[in-house]
Design a protein around this motif. Structure first.
Motif, PDB file in Angstrom:
ATOM      1  N   GLY A 119       0.826  -1.211   0.000  1.00  0.00           N
ATOM      2  CA  GLY A 119       0.000   0.000   0.000  1.00  0.00           C
ATOM      3  C   GLY A 119       0.857   1.256   0.000  1.00  0.00           C
ATOM      4  O   GLY A 119       0.565   2.224  -0.714  1.00  0.00           O
ATOM      5  N   ILE A 120       1.932   1.238   0.770  1.00  0.00           N
ATOM      6  CA  ILE A 120       2.839   2.389   0.820  1.00  0.00           C
ATOM      7  C   ILE A 120       3.490   2.611  -0.540  1.00  0.00           C
ATOM      8  O   ILE A 120       3.592   3.744  -1.018  1.00  0.00           O
ATOM      9  N   ILE A 121       3.898   1.535  -1.188  1.00  0.00           N
ATOM     10  CA  ILE A 121       4.574   1.690  -2.484  1.00  0.00           C
ATOM     11  C   ILE A 121       3.596   2.164  -3.574  1.00  0.00           C
ATOM     12  O   ILE A 121       3.988   2.887  -4.481  1.00  0.00           O
ATOM     13  N   VAL A 122       2.335   1.806  -3.445  1.00  0.00           N
ATOM     14  CA  VAL A 122       1.332   2.308  -4.393  1.00  0.00           C
ATOM     15  C   VAL A 122       1.162   3.823  -4.206  1.00  0.00           C
ATOM     16  O   VAL A 122       1.108   4.576  -5.184  1.00  0.00           O
ATOM     17  N   VAL A 123       1.097   4.257  -2.955  1.00  0.00           N
ATOM     18  CA  VAL A 123       1.017   5.702  -2.673  1.00  0.00           C
ATOM     19  C   VAL A 123       2.283   6.396  -3.181  1.00  0.00           C
ATOM     20  O   VAL A 123       2.212   7.469  -3.798  1.00  0.00           O
ATOM     21  N   LEU A 124       3.443   5.776  -2.946  1.00  0.00           N
ATOM     22  CA  LEU A 124       4.700   6.335  -3.430  1.00  0.00           C
ATOM     23  C   LEU A 124       4.676   6.500  -4.941  1.00  0.00           C
ATOM     24  O   LEU A 124       5.069   7.546  -5.471  1.00  0.00           O
ATOM     25  N   TRP A 125       4.199   5.488  -5.647  1.00  0.00           N
ATOM     26  CA  TRP A 125       4.134   5.528  -7.108  1.00  0.00           C
ATOM     27  C   TRP A 125       3.291   6.733  -7.561  1.00  0.00           C
ATOM     28  O   TRP A 125       3.703   7.485  -8.439  1.00  0.00           O
ATOM     29  N   ALA A 126       2.129   6.905  -6.942  1.00  0.00           N
ATOM     30  CA  ALA A 126       1.260   8.031  -7.309  1.00  0.00           C
ATOM     31  C   ALA A 126       1.935   9.369  -7.011  1.00  0.00           C
ATOM     32  O   ALA A 126       1.828  10.319  -7.807  1.00  0.00           O
ATOM     33  N   LEU A 127       2.644   9.454  -5.903  1.00  0.00           N
ATOM     34  CA  LEU A 127       3.344  10.697  -5.562  1.00  0.00           C
ATOM     35  C   LEU A 127       4.497  10.976  -6.522  1.00  0.00           C
ATOM     36  O   LEU A 127       4.775  12.140  -6.840  1.00  0.00           O
ATOM     37  N   ILE A 128       5.164   9.931  -6.984  1.00  0.00           N
ATOM     38  CA  ILE A 128       6.235  10.134  -7.968  1.00  0.00           C
ATOM     39  C   ILE A 128       5.649  10.670  -9.271  1.00  0.00           C
ATOM     40  O   ILE A 128       6.203  11.597  -9.870  1.00  0.00           O
ATOM     41  N   VAL A 129       4.525  10.110  -9.702  1.00  0.00           N
ATOM     42  CA  VAL A 129       3.873  10.603 -10.919  1.00  0.00           C
ATOM     43  C   VAL A 129       3.508  12.078 -10.739  1.00  0.00           C
ATOM     44  O   VAL A 129       3.757  12.906 -11.630  1.00  0.00           O
ATOM     45  N   ALA A 130       2.946  12.419  -9.589  1.00  0.00           N
ATOM     46  CA  ALA A 130       2.576  13.822  -9.323  1.00  0.00           C
ATOM     47  C   ALA A 130       3.821  14.711  -9.287  1.00  0.00           C
ATOM     48  O   ALA A 130       3.800  15.843  -9.799  1.00  0.00           O
ATOM     49  N   THR A 131       4.905  14.210  -8.711  1.00  0.00           N
ATOM     50  CA  THR A 131       6.149  14.982  -8.644  1.00  0.00           C
ATOM     51  C   THR A 131       6.729  15.198 -10.041  1.00  0.00           C
ATOM     52  O   THR A 131       7.180  16.296 -10.372  1.00  0.00           O
ATOM     53  N   ILE A 132       6.697  14.164 -10.865  1.00  0.00           N
ATOM     54  CA  ILE A 132       7.175  14.307 -12.246  1.00  0.00           C
ATOM     55  C   ILE A 132       6.353  15.372 -12.972  1.00  0.00           C
ATOM     56  O   ILE A 132       6.904  16.235 -13.668  1.00  0.00           O
TER      57      ILE A 132
END
Length: 167
Positions: A119-132
């Motif tokens: 679950g944490i890594i899924v949230v991380l993935w979404a945050l990376i997309v938003a950061t990009i």
């Protein structure tokens, strides 16, 4: 002030040092999760792992390169000036995704909660997309430097899910 030309872009010695300092800083922040990372533990060794699980030595090398690219990317955005609202948003998202990144190791290794870690890594993935996306509004090169990070975290998510599913 000494200037260099890298790929047709003129940069000063001060900017080179700033980028290197940012890369070191992000590596230090990323290393906060290392004390919780125990791949040699009996618990982790006993887990079934998928056939595509990489050699253990790969993780340190890959993360060092990724954190270095992330630091350079953050520096490229920062040098546009924190008085710029887009820069503040981009760096805020960057900081948030770093916090979530560091949270993964304690969830996975210390708490031994594979599904929580997923679950944490899924949230991380979404945050990376938003950061990009936020970085691309400020400096496209900075956004592109985060693409390998997104690719690795995508792989890590599949890996995390597979380990959970096998166990």
């Amino acid at each position: 002030m000494t200037e260099f030309s890298v790929a047709g872009v003129r940069i000063t010695r001060r900017e080179v040092l700033g980028a290197l300092a940012a890369a070191v800083l992000i590596n230090l922040v990323g290393a906060l999760g290392v004390p919780f990372t125990t791949p040699d533990s009996a618990w982790f060794q006993a887990l079934d792992k998928p056939w595509f699980y990489p050699p253990g030595a790969a993780f340190g090398v890959v993360w060092t390169v990724l954190f270095s690219l992330m630091g350079i990317a953050a520096f490229l955005v920062y040098r546009h000036g924190v008085e710029n609202r887009a820069v503040r948003i981009a760096l805020g998202l960057f900081a948030l995704q770093m916090v979530v990144n560091v949270a993964w190791s304690p969830a996975f290794f210390a708490a031994q909660e594979l599904l929580l870690a997923f679950g944490i890594i899924v949230v991380l993935w979404a945050l990376i997309v938003a950061t990009i996306a936020a970085f691309s509004w400020v400096d496209r090169r900075a956004a592109l430097l985060l693409v390998p990070y997104l690719a690795w975290v995508s792989f890590a998510a599949v890996l995390n899910y597979s380990i959970w599913a096998l166990n």
